[in-house]
Design an enzyme around this catalytic site. Structure first.
Site, mmCIF file in Angstrom:
data_model
loop_
_atom_site.group_PDB
_atom_site.id
_atom_site.type_symbol
_atom_site.label_atom_id
_atom_site.label_comp_id
_atom_site.label_asym_id
_atom_site.label_seq_id
_atom_site.Cartn_x
_atom_site.Cartn_y
_atom_site.Cartn_z
ATOM 1 N N ASN A 1 -17.463 -61.223 -27.021
ATOM 2 C CA ASN A 1 -16.801 -59.836 -27.310
ATOM 3 C C ASN A 1 -16.377 -58.942 -26.093
ATOM 4 O O ASN A 1 -16.779 -59.106 -24.955
ATOM 5 C CB ASN A 1 -17.902 -58.992 -27.944
ATOM 6 C CG ASN A 1 -17.614 -57.556 -28.733
ATOM 7 O OD1 ASN A 1 -17.095 -56.738 -27.679
ATOM 8 N ND2 ASN A 1 -17.118 -57.548 -29.819
ATOM 9 N N PRO B 1 -23.972 -63.125 -33.246
ATOM 10 C CA PRO B 1 -23.177 -62.419 -32.154
ATOM 11 C C PRO B 1 -21.667 -62.826 -32.371
ATOM 12 O O PRO B 1 -21.450 -63.776 -32.771
ATOM 13 C CB PRO B 1 -23.842 -63.108 -30.749
ATOM 14 C CG PRO B 1 -25.166 -63.888 -31.085
ATOM 15 C CD PRO B 1 -25.071 -64.134 -32.717
ATOM 16 N N ASP B 2 -21.052 -61.755 -31.679
ATOM 17 C CA ASP B 2 -19.571 -62.052 -31.928
ATOM 18 C C ASP B 2 -19.022 -62.890 -30.639
ATOM 19 O O ASP B 2 -18.422 -62.439 -29.672
ATOM 20 C CB ASP B 2 -18.683 -60.665 -31.669
ATOM 21 C CG ASP B 2 -17.246 -60.623 -31.848
ATOM 22 O OD1 ASP B 2 -16.790 -61.526 -32.199
ATOM 23 O OD2 ASP B 2 -16.807 -59.817 -31.119
ATOM 24 N N ALA B 3 -19.202 -64.042 -30.756
ATOM 25 C CA ALA B 3 -19.027 -65.123 -29.719
ATOM 26 C C ALA B 3 -18.497 -66.463 -30.216
ATOM 27 O O ALA B 3 -19.052 -67.524 -29.880
ATOM 28 C CB ALA B 3 -20.304 -65.233 -28.983
#
Lengths: 296, 296, 296, 296
Positions: B117, B52-54
């Protein structure tokens, strides 16, 4: 690392479809689509890096990308390790690095350094059989777990040195300890593969066979399996598909000045989130908003 | 590193279309399609890694992928550096690592760690303005070449704290040394962006503006440029397109047991070779074939 | 990247003492001690990794460690790149990776793959001169900045093929574009080096010379400089010294069950902090202590 | 990966001496000297990189160096993972990356980001106990093998918040799943450590204890073991010893213009070869010398 090891899969008698992937995302997609295994291939990974498939990336770069793929799914991962990246000492280290990272198999080809992609006309030069057999033995002597497999890839048909050479090498490689044979062909039909399967069996080869139906794509998994092929490697179709799709998005944006026309044809941002399980994130550490009053 | 630096491009008055890319291949495609710049984006790179974009990938992982992109083309590369990956000491090191690798700009967003995100509902927590301004100054004090740019990304509209906050922060970030402002919005039209451009200009902001027309994709490059936006970042469309294409190839293979139906829709192996300039290889070191006579 | 480029130093007429370092710390120590340049050497880096100096680490591993060294100091860094890690295509990529990371020079030796450390008896096999000259040309054609240097390392004296071969190769390598010649010798005196310097000059060689006084350690910088040597590489003494020191600390701990006896002989923790400029950290982001009252 | 797992060692009742190492070479030396375990410590690795021990290196950089250490020996490796490098999501990934690389344990400290080295005066800010307990649980829920250990490092005595806080936190961390407690102290005697051992035992803590006798170096392994400490971590003495030795070599070279005076005090090149088992190399692939006749 994997739910069901490659060796078990290969011994089970079912056809094993290994999809060529080049990063974590393509690996996730292949797993979701129900395939049995992954191929961390040299052409795909090299192309994703923007370099030719010609021994340009180093072993540790390929290994790192195989590890990315390993981490992204629970499927068995077969790593394409070119000709082993060096002499037997390097092959030993390579084996150790791949095995300890949870890769299920290495597939090493009997070509000389510097190798060229098998679908390229130039540069198909075979390694001396005995020299290659020593590399196979080096893998087998180095590995520490039983499940890890060494797949010997035969380039005799690619290099044009004939079926007899291929069969002879296969037997030698089996004696050296290979766990499976990948027989590579760039014909438009599977005839050559069928011949190899038959002749090598007659000559006493008892190892599982792998094939790469890139040029003979009309042959189905079922047909290849019936010929005696256990593993089918779909080595490069995903990255080839992604090229065409990205070119289309770019052309539309260049032509229209916006991406609206692409919107219906491409995955949503939400789908990207879902593919990588974004909703499984633990948000407990996210802090409360900070007011900006101090500024005004 | 690049044929024409980002700063020069941004000052030239033309619209700068930056395409979000996630590896060397997508970068090559964007350059061949005639775009002006590249965006090494967090969502694209994280998704390619399968995470994930985290804030999951580390700074050095993002930097390494930005460098891959850098090496693959001659276009200017803007690197998405989340919120700077840490405190000002980390921001200094980050600046040094990206600049010394030939990256043209870093784009840092004013969100708190752990970031989420911007298209996700949860977790949009802004950094304190003064704290973020210190990070901007840290970038500017660390860089060694004039061309390197610091783009401050404003998340006020994403976090729902209003236009006044956005304008105030923009002015503060400009005073702290930012070379450009990226104003992020997830509305379906460009109205919010237009308002920001107008109000910030009225408030005295003289920096070039960047925008990310993901949700307001109906606005064209020309329209956004007319609103006063210099740079348009098409952050995630390429990877979204590649997902759909790969899913289609996989479905066809799963359904028919072969890739024949895909063959007409995907790039050829030859096209892959050409994209990475395989024909430019020097084959002088490739050896002559080794006969296998010793075996027979 | 560096305060004063290697090329400028080498042209200045002064003796250039390059200290072999294997990580950021040893690089910092060499800079603080007043030396002119650093040698990111294969033996040191391989040993630090715990592997033999025999082409085991990959190019990208060596490059990464050279970059660590680069980042730690402002001295010029000369990178030992073995025999170039592959064919001319690999040499091109190698050049690009090292140069773009701010390395000042690559030093490539004319040995065949798989190479062995020059102080080892076995395995000293020279590359064909014309083949090596092509690699030199590949470096020079690839580099993009004038300052970057290509140092050709001659192993003729190590391989025992004689002085005439060494001189002939030096002239050929100069014609191919080498910026300097490293003449390697494992004699106990500098006589062989002196002979090479004289004969190659007589034969018309006008390039700066480098030497590695490991075995002929009685020769001083001044004496070697007087013989016509510009650069002296102290390739492995730091790591050798650290081995002895670490063995002593370990022995004392093993024998006495504590480190008290070592305390007076080893640097303090404070000295470690100072070496890496810990006091230059910006502590502004460090938060206030959190009371633990909620637990009681 | 290891001959005898850390968990087994810790349960055996013997004292476990873990030597702080920063690369493959120091790891090999510690193993040869007969120690039981290795500590891949943040101070040592940061210093070797030339950066302060203050959360500057990324998790993947630390992990990569821990892996180098892992590959170099068969001893159990305990990795110092600072405060976990991020939120629980990052802690999960961290656990997975370290465990899958064969690391035996992670040791996570209860300090807030950005952390500062415990021997530094400034910046000792503790994490909220419940928040840290969640990170401990995240490690335990993520690990896949029974042998992997989570060591919770208590900084209460470093931060000056008292013994009661330390004991309370220890109990909480044990309930959260920690497999061992590292109690850190910077006193000159082991009295504080002894008190903690006694009070925590009285309070019901049944976990093995680790300590770091850097400042209280007069206490012996036997004495600490008698106090109830299972593991003694000699975190930084090797790198401190190597600093002093390298400084001495450099000074002698600077002063005398040669390394002759050092020769008797430093390991020989042959010893370097032996430490990394150079004689175990398979030289079968080394080619025969190439004559240079064609040139003359």
């Amino acid at each position: 690392m994997t739910d069901r090891g490659l060796r078990e899969l290969v011994s089970s008698g079912t056809a094993v479809r290994a999809v060529g992937v080049h990063d974590g995302l393509s690996a996730i997609l292949a797993e979701k689509a129900g395939f049995e295994a992954l191929w961390a291939g040299g052409l795909g990974i090299s192309t994703a890096h923007g370099v030719p498939d010609a021994g340009i990336l180093t072993m540790t770069e390929f290994q790192q990308d195989a590890v990315r793929i390993r981490r992204s799914t629970s499927l068995p991962v077969i790593a394409d390790v070119d000709a082993g990246f060096g002499d037997v000492n390097v092959v030993r280290r390579m084996t150790s690095l791949y095995e300890s990272a949870g890769i299920d198999a290495v597939c090493m080809e009997d070509k000389q350094y510097p190798k060229r992609n098998s679908f390229r006309d130039a540069g198909q030069v075979l390694e001396e059989p005995e020299q290659f057999a020593r590399k196979i033995s080096a893998v087998k002597e180095t590995q520490r777990t039983d499940g890890f497999m060494m797949i010997a890839r035969l380039e005799s048909l690619i290099a044009g040195v004939g079926m007899a050479d291929a069969v002879e090498r296969a037997l030698l490689y089996a004696r050296a300890g290979a766990d499976a044979i990948l027989i590579h062909s760039k014909r438009n039909t599977s005839e050559e593969i069928a011949q190899f399967a038959e002749r090598s069996r007659e000559a006493g080869l008892a190892l599982p066979l792998f094939a790469v139906p890139t040029t003979y794509h009309t042959a189905t998994v079922q047909q290849l399996h019936a010929l005696g092929i256990t593993g089918m490697i779909y080595a490069n179709q995903l990255i080839r598909g992604s090229v065409t799709a990205m070119e289309k998005v770019l052309r539309s944006l260049a032509d229209t000045g916006r991406t609206s026309a692409s919107e219906q044809e491409i995955a949503s941002v939400k789908e990207l989130f879902d593919l990588v399980d974004t909703d499984s994130l633990d948000d407990s550490a996210v802090r409360q908003p900070v007011a900006v009053a101090s500024l005004s």
